[in-house]
Structures are given as structure tokens and as C-alpha cells.
Design a protein around this motif. Structure first.
Motif, PDB file in Angstrom:
ATOM      1  N   CYS A  99      -0.676   6.438   5.464  1.00 34.02           N
ATOM      2  CA  CYS A  99       0.685   7.047   6.073  1.00 34.02           C
ATOM      3  C   CYS A  99       1.615   7.119   4.937  1.00 34.02           C
ATOM      4  CB  CYS A  99       1.188   6.710   7.379  1.00 34.02           C
ATOM      5  SG  CYS A  99       1.851   4.928   7.451  1.00 34.02           S
ATOM      6  N   VAL A 100       2.636   7.922   5.079  1.00 33.02           N
ATOM      7  CA  VAL A 100       3.754   7.648   4.139  1.00 33.02           C
ATOM      8  C   VAL A 100       4.517   6.464   4.003  1.00 33.02           C
ATOM      9  CG1 VAL A 100       5.862   8.923   3.359  1.00 33.02           C
ATOM     10  CG2 VAL A 100       3.955  10.234   4.424  1.00 33.02           C
ATOM     11  N   GLN A 101       4.692   5.971   5.115  1.00 33.47           N
ATOM     12  CA  GLN A 101       5.532   4.712   5.409  1.00 33.47           C
ATOM     13  C   GLN A 101       4.623   3.610   4.530  1.00 33.47           C
ATOM     14  OE1 GLN A 101       6.555   3.591   9.227  1.00 33.47           O
ATOM     15  NE2 GLN A 101       7.856   1.890   8.456  1.00 33.47           N
ATOM     16  N   CYS A 102       3.481   3.561   4.845  1.00 37.51           N
ATOM     17  CA  CYS A 102       2.666   2.293   4.281  1.00 37.51           C
ATOM     18  C   CYS A 102       2.581   2.672   2.834  1.00 37.51           C
ATOM     19  CB  CYS A 102       1.265   2.215   4.867  1.00 37.51           C
ATOM     20  SG  CYS A 102       1.483   1.605   6.763  1.00 37.51           S
ATOM     21  N   GLN A 103       2.204   3.892   2.453  1.00 33.81           N
ATOM     22  CA  GLN A 103       1.932   4.057   0.849  1.00 33.81           C
ATOM     23  C   GLN A 103       3.234   3.793   0.317  1.00 33.81           C
ATOM     24  OE1 GLN A 103      -0.858   4.996  -0.390  1.00 33.81           O
ATOM     25  NE2 GLN A 103       0.176   4.785  -2.496  1.00 33.81           N
ATOM     26  N   GLY A 104       4.289   4.168   0.864  1.00 29.78           N
ATOM     27  CA  GLY A 104       5.895   3.755   0.290  1.00 29.78           C
ATOM     28  C   GLY A 104       5.945   2.056   0.144  1.00 29.78           C
ATOM     29  N   LYS A 105       5.427   1.260   1.102  1.00 26.57           N
ATOM     30  CA  LYS A 105       5.581  -0.028   0.926  1.00 26.57           C
ATOM     31  C   LYS A 105       4.701  -0.715  -0.158  1.00 26.57           C
ATOM     32  CE  LYS A 105       6.523  -0.984   5.820  1.00 26.57           C
ATOM     33  NZ  LYS A 105       5.965  -1.351   7.061  1.00 26.57           N
ATOM     34  N   ARG A 106       3.425   0.041  -0.261  1.00 26.27           N
ATOM     35  CA  ARG A 106       2.589  -0.287  -1.337  1.00 26.27           C
ATOM     36  C   ARG A 106       2.924  -0.144  -2.628  1.00 26.27           C
ATOM     37  NH1 ARG A 106      -3.072  -1.201  -1.326  1.00 26.27           N
ATOM     38  NH2 ARG A 106      -3.968  -0.564  -3.367  1.00 26.27           N
ATOM     39  N   GLU A 107       3.558   1.179  -2.870  1.00 28.24           N
ATOM     40  CA  GLU A 107       4.209   1.318  -3.943  1.00 28.24           C
ATOM     41  C   GLU A 107       5.347   0.536  -4.430  1.00 28.24           C
ATOM     42  OE1 GLU A 107       4.645   5.822  -3.970  1.00 28.24           O
ATOM     43  OE2 GLU A 107       2.454   5.880  -3.854  1.00 28.24           O
ATOM     44  N   ARG A 108       6.198   0.112  -3.617  1.00 28.57           N
ATOM     45  CA  ARG A 108       7.305  -0.612  -3.925  1.00 28.57           C
ATOM     46  C   ARG A 108       7.019  -2.223  -4.301  1.00 28.57           C
ATOM     47  NH1 ARG A 108       9.397   2.311   0.483  1.00 28.57           N
ATOM     48  NH2 ARG A 108       8.837   0.984   1.981  1.00 28.57           N
ATOM     49  N   ARG A 109       5.775  -2.607  -3.948  1.00 29.68           N
ATOM     50  CA  ARG A 109       5.135  -4.042  -4.165  1.00 29.68           C
ATOM     51  C   ARG A 109       4.610  -4.118  -5.563  1.00 29.68           C
ATOM     52  NH1 ARG A 109       2.670  -4.277   1.491  1.00 29.68           N
ATOM     53  NH2 ARG A 109       0.956  -3.418   0.561  1.00 29.68           N
ATOM     54  N   ARG A 110       4.347  -2.894  -5.933  1.00 31.70           N
ATOM     55  CA  ARG A 110       3.584  -2.826  -7.328  1.00 31.70           C
ATOM     56  C   ARG A 110       4.788  -2.990  -8.555  1.00 31.70           C
ATOM     57  NH1 ARG A 110      -0.810   2.036  -7.344  1.00 31.70           N
ATOM     58  NH2 ARG A 110      -2.236   0.799  -5.661  1.00 31.70           N
TER      59      ARG A 110
END
Length: 110
Positions: A99-110
Motif C-alpha cells: 500500500c502507499v503507506q507501507c511503500q513510503g515507509k520502505r523508501e524512507r528506510r533506504r
């Protein structure tokens, strides 16, 4: 997005990615005499082709994983939180796993 439409779109994407990968793996430089400038340009072209090949291969992997989720009956559910992936996101990116929220979290961790 219904299962039939998702399957068709993913199969079309996979076929197109396979074609692109075959082209990118080919030897675009014919046999010819090369100057030092040609060799430098070839390096740049090869670097660009390698970057495109890497991106196409990663996208192909995402499409194959989406097809697997489709077969497993979990397509359209976020792989992290199991909430539904918004229809608009699946329309734009049928291979989307999050989902958009989880994808955003994943990208911020990179």
C-alpha cells in the motif's frame, strides 16, 4: 482490478520486459574500427544499457512476484500490513506489492 485483468496486464508487462531485456543484453555495437572517442562513447552507452538492464530485471522480478501473489490468492493485499492496496495504485502499477503507506515507509528506510 479483477483477477483476469490483473493477470492479462501482468503477462503483457512480463512479455514486454522480456523483449527489452533481450535487446539490452544484445551487442548494439557492430564490428568496426573504433577510435578512442568511440570507445569512450561505447562505455557511456554500455553504462546506460547496464543501468536500464538492472532496472528492467528488477521490474521483471516484481511482476513475477505479483503473478505469484495472484496465483496464491493474495494479490491486491499489502505484503507488509495485509491491508488492501488501493485500486488506483494497482491500475497504475499492477506489480505493486505494498500500500502507499507501507511503500513510503520502505523508501524512507533506504
Amino acid at each position: 482490478m479483477d483477477v483476469t485483468t490483473a493477470r492479462e496486464r501482468l503477462q503483457d508487462m512480463l512479455a514486454e520486459l522480456d523483449r527489452s531485456i533481450r535487446v539490452l543484453r544484445g551487442d548494439p555495437v557492430g564490428v568496426r574500427e573504433r577510435s578512442a572517442a568511440d570507445a569512450g562513447a561505447d562505455l557511456t552507452d554500455n553504462d546506460r544499457a547496464q543501468a536500464m538492464l538492472t532496472a528492467a530485471t528488477a521490474q521483471r522480478r516484481a511482476v513475477v512476484e505479483a503473478m505469484r501473489r495472484l496465483e496464491d490468492g493474495v494479490y491486491g493485499r499489502c505484503v507488509d500490513c495485509a491491508q488492501p492496496v488501493p485500486e488506483g495504485r494497482l491500475e497504475a502499477r499492477p506489480e505493486a506489492a505494498r500500500c502507499v503507506q507501507c511503500q513510503g515507509k520502505r523508501e524512507r528506510r533506504r
